[in-house]
Scaffold this active site. Structure first.
Site, PDB file in Angstrom:
ATOM      1  N   ARG A 107      44.253  26.462  39.164  1.00 30.00           N
ATOM      2  CA  ARG A 107      45.196  26.726  39.317  1.00 30.00           C
ATOM      3  C   ARG A 107      45.301  24.873  40.000  1.00 30.00           C
ATOM      4  O   ARG A 107      44.446  24.511  40.807  1.00 30.00           O
ATOM      5  CB  ARG A 107      45.154  27.299  40.970  1.00 30.00           C
ATOM      6  CG  ARG A 107      46.958  27.606  42.489  1.00 30.00           C
ATOM      7  CD  ARG A 107      46.656  27.642  42.792  1.00 30.00           C
ATOM      8  NE  ARG A 107      47.249  29.460  42.433  1.00 30.00           N
ATOM      9  CZ  ARG A 107      48.250  29.861  43.072  1.00 30.00           C
ATOM     10  NH1 ARG A 107      47.419  29.947  44.201  1.00 30.00           N
ATOM     11  NH2 ARG A 107      48.477  31.091  42.209  1.00 30.00           N
ATOM     12  N   HIS A 134      53.628  30.666  36.521  1.00 34.08           N
ATOM     13  CA  HIS A 134      52.325  31.122  37.103  1.00 34.08           C
ATOM     14  C   HIS A 134      52.415  32.566  35.739  1.00 34.08           C
ATOM     15  O   HIS A 134      52.798  33.994  35.948  1.00 34.08           O
ATOM     16  CB  HIS A 134      53.205  31.926  38.079  1.00 34.08           C
ATOM     17  CG  HIS A 134      52.366  32.419  39.316  1.00 34.08           C
ATOM     18  ND1 HIS A 134      50.561  33.017  38.475  1.00 34.08           N
ATOM     19  CD2 HIS A 134      51.833  32.570  39.826  1.00 34.08           C
ATOM     20  CE1 HIS A 134      50.070  32.770  39.930  1.00 34.08           C
ATOM     21  NE2 HIS A 134      50.801  33.331  40.790  1.00 34.08           N
ATOM     22  N   GLN A 137      50.717  36.215  37.592  1.00 40.84           N
ATOM     23  CA  GLN A 137      51.776  36.694  37.872  1.00 40.84           C
ATOM     24  C   GLN A 137      52.965  36.983  37.311  1.00 40.84           C
ATOM     25  O   GLN A 137      52.750  38.603  37.631  1.00 40.84           O
ATOM     26  CB  GLN A 137      52.666  35.762  38.804  1.00 40.84           C
ATOM     27  CG  GLN A 137      53.485  36.319  40.055  1.00 40.84           C
ATOM     28  CD  GLN A 137      53.120  37.345  40.811  1.00 40.84           C
ATOM     29  OE1 GLN A 137      51.552  37.008  41.100  1.00 40.84           O
ATOM     30  NE2 GLN A 137      52.775  38.805  40.999  1.00 40.84           N
ATOM     31  N   ASP A 218      61.746  35.094  45.202  1.00 44.17           N
ATOM     32  CA  ASP A 218      60.469  33.872  45.570  1.00 44.17           C
ATOM     33  C   ASP A 218      60.961  32.751  46.961  1.00 44.17           C
ATOM     34  O   ASP A 218      62.039  33.070  47.128  1.00 44.17           O
ATOM     35  CB  ASP A 218      60.156  33.695  44.289  1.00 44.17           C
ATOM     36  CG  ASP A 218      58.657  33.086  44.838  1.00 44.17           C
ATOM     37  OD1 ASP A 218      57.898  33.163  45.198  1.00 44.17           O
ATOM     38  OD2 ASP A 218      57.516  32.585  43.254  1.00 44.17           O
ATOM     39  N   CYS A 259      56.392  38.037  44.393  1.00 44.71           N
ATOM     40  CA  CYS A 259      54.882  38.051  44.345  1.00 44.71           C
ATOM     41  C   CYS A 259      53.998  37.511  45.305  1.00 44.71           C
ATOM     42  O   CYS A 259      53.025  37.408  45.256  1.00 44.71           O
ATOM     43  CB  CYS A 259      54.683  36.091  43.268  1.00 44.71           C
ATOM     44  SG  CYS A 259      54.745  34.897  44.325  1.00 44.71           S
ATOM     45  N   ARG A 287      47.785  42.248  39.961  1.00 44.51           N
ATOM     46  CA  ARG A 287      47.008  41.485  39.700  1.00 44.51           C
ATOM     47  C   ARG A 287      45.426  41.367  39.014  1.00 44.51           C
ATOM     48  O   ARG A 287      44.546  40.780  38.387  1.00 44.51           O
ATOM     49  CB  ARG A 287      47.095  39.674  40.985  1.00 44.51           C
ATOM     50  CG  ARG A 287      47.944  39.620  41.249  1.00 44.51           C
ATOM     51  CD  ARG A 287      48.891  38.580  40.479  1.00 44.51           C
ATOM     52  NE  ARG A 287      48.144  37.910  40.219  1.00 44.51           N
ATOM     53  CZ  ARG A 287      48.047  36.140  40.741  1.00 44.51           C
ATOM     54  NH1 ARG A 287      48.953  36.234  42.550  1.00 44.51           N
ATOM     55  NH2 ARG A 287      47.324  35.224  40.234  1.00 44.51           N
TER      56      ARG A 287
HETATM   57  N1   CP Z   1      50.914  35.242  44.506  1.00 45.52           N
HETATM   58  C1   CP Z   1      50.251  34.327  44.865  1.00 45.52           C
HETATM   59  O1   CP Z   1      49.952  33.637  43.741  1.00 45.52           O
HETATM   60  O2   CP Z   1      50.164  34.430  45.675  1.00 45.52           O
HETATM   61  P1   CP Z   1      48.817  33.281  45.716  1.00 45.52           P
HETATM   62  O3   CP Z   1      48.970  32.136  45.759  1.00 45.52           O
HETATM   63  O4   CP Z   1      48.435  33.650  47.365  1.00 45.52           O
HETATM   64  O5   CP Z   1      47.530  33.202  44.923  1.00 45.52           O
END
Ligand code: CP
Length: 301
Positions: A107, A134, A137, A218, A259, A287
């Protein structure tokens, strides 16, 4: 061995296989305690590096648990703790990590970092979120929709709010999974131009959600957005809040997704988040299952 970098760079057939595998793996574990191993220990003997240059709850925990359920081991690395955060190149980091681990999930901020990691690593690399996309997700989101409503092909999905990185992966998914995607939000927060043609724009949120099978939103201020933009963004996006009035204009059996993490009563009201349309915690659970299937696909196990 294959990288999972984005939805539009993965074939529809492979995306379908991942979703179907995720559902099968979820079913195979139904009602079992979270800590029990899968019957099929496909990651036994495998080490997975989980690199986070941004905060995370869901991605971090779901990857970690998923690897352990499949019999593998993880190391969670923060960007600042690594030499990566102190001047070592991404290419050198990728080559070194490839000598220790079997799979890398990262990430990060810039998409270029992900792509350079993938170019130089000799093990598969998974995109755990960049400023642009992403994909993990949205694989969980497609899985969740299909779990509740059957095939997503031909359905109407409406995104209300900021045209951000999560929207971008929805746009990629719209093409690969063949669903209709409508964006409703203020022009200054339109999605990036590279996504043109993958969705339609309707500025009026009430009109946008007419006939929607799924309404998604979001956070209004993403991790990579400057906090100084907070007030301006709230003013721009207030009219796009997902609330009871808006959901009432979608189909009666429409689903609501977010998400997470959410800022309750900003982008969506608690009434909607905790109401009968909401599948936000199923999304979060999925997830885990979707990413387990992604890791198996990457490693060919
Ligand atoms: N939705 C998501 O990626 O959550 P986090 O940022 O907690 O990993």
């Amino acid at each position: 061995m294959t990288d999972f970098l984005d939805i539009h760079t993965t074939s529809p057939a492979d995306l379908r296989k991942i979703i179907d595998d995720a559902q099968a793996m979820k079913q195979a574990r139904a009602d079992r305690p979270k800590g029990t191993p899968d019957d099929d220990q496909v990651l036994a003997g495998h080490m997975v590096a989980l690199i986070f240059e941004k905060p995370s709850t869901r991605t971090r925990v779901s990857f970690d648990v998923g690897v352990r359920q499949m019999g593998g081991q993880t190391m969670v690395l923060s960007g600042t703790d690594m030499q990566l955060g102190h001047g070592e190149t991404i290419a050198d980091t990728a080559r070194v990590l490839s000598r220790y681990v079997d799979l890398i999930m990262i990430r990060t901020f810039e998409e270029a970092t992900l792509l350079e990691m993938a170019e130089y690593a000799t093990v598969p690399v998974i995109n755990g979120l960049t400023n642009r996309t992403h994909p993990c997700q949205i694989m969980a989101d497609v899985m969740t929709f299909e779990e509740f409503r059957g095939p997503i092909k031909g359905k109407k999905v409406v995104w209300s709010g900021d045209g951000n990185n999560v929207f971008a992966s929805f746009a990629h998914a719209a093409k690969q999974f063949e669903f209709d995607l409508t964006f409703t939000g203020p022009e200054p927060l339109d999605p990036e131009r590279s996504l043109d043609g993958l969705y339609t724009i309707e500025r009026n949120p009430d009109k946008a959600v007419e006939g929607a099978d799924l309404v998604v939103t979001d956070t209004w201020v993403s991790m990579h957005d400057p906090q100084s933009a907070r007030e301006r963004r709230h003013n721009q996006l207030r009219g796009y809040q997902v609330n009871a009035d808006l959901m009432a204009k979608a189909k009666d059996d429409s689903l609501f997704m977010h998400c997470l993490p959410a800022h309750r009563d900003d982008e969506a009201t608690s009434e909607i988040m905790d109401g009968p349309h909401s599948v936000i915690f199923d999304e979060a659970e999925n997830r885990l299952h979707a990413q387990k299937a992604i890791m198996r696909w990457c490693l060919g196990v």
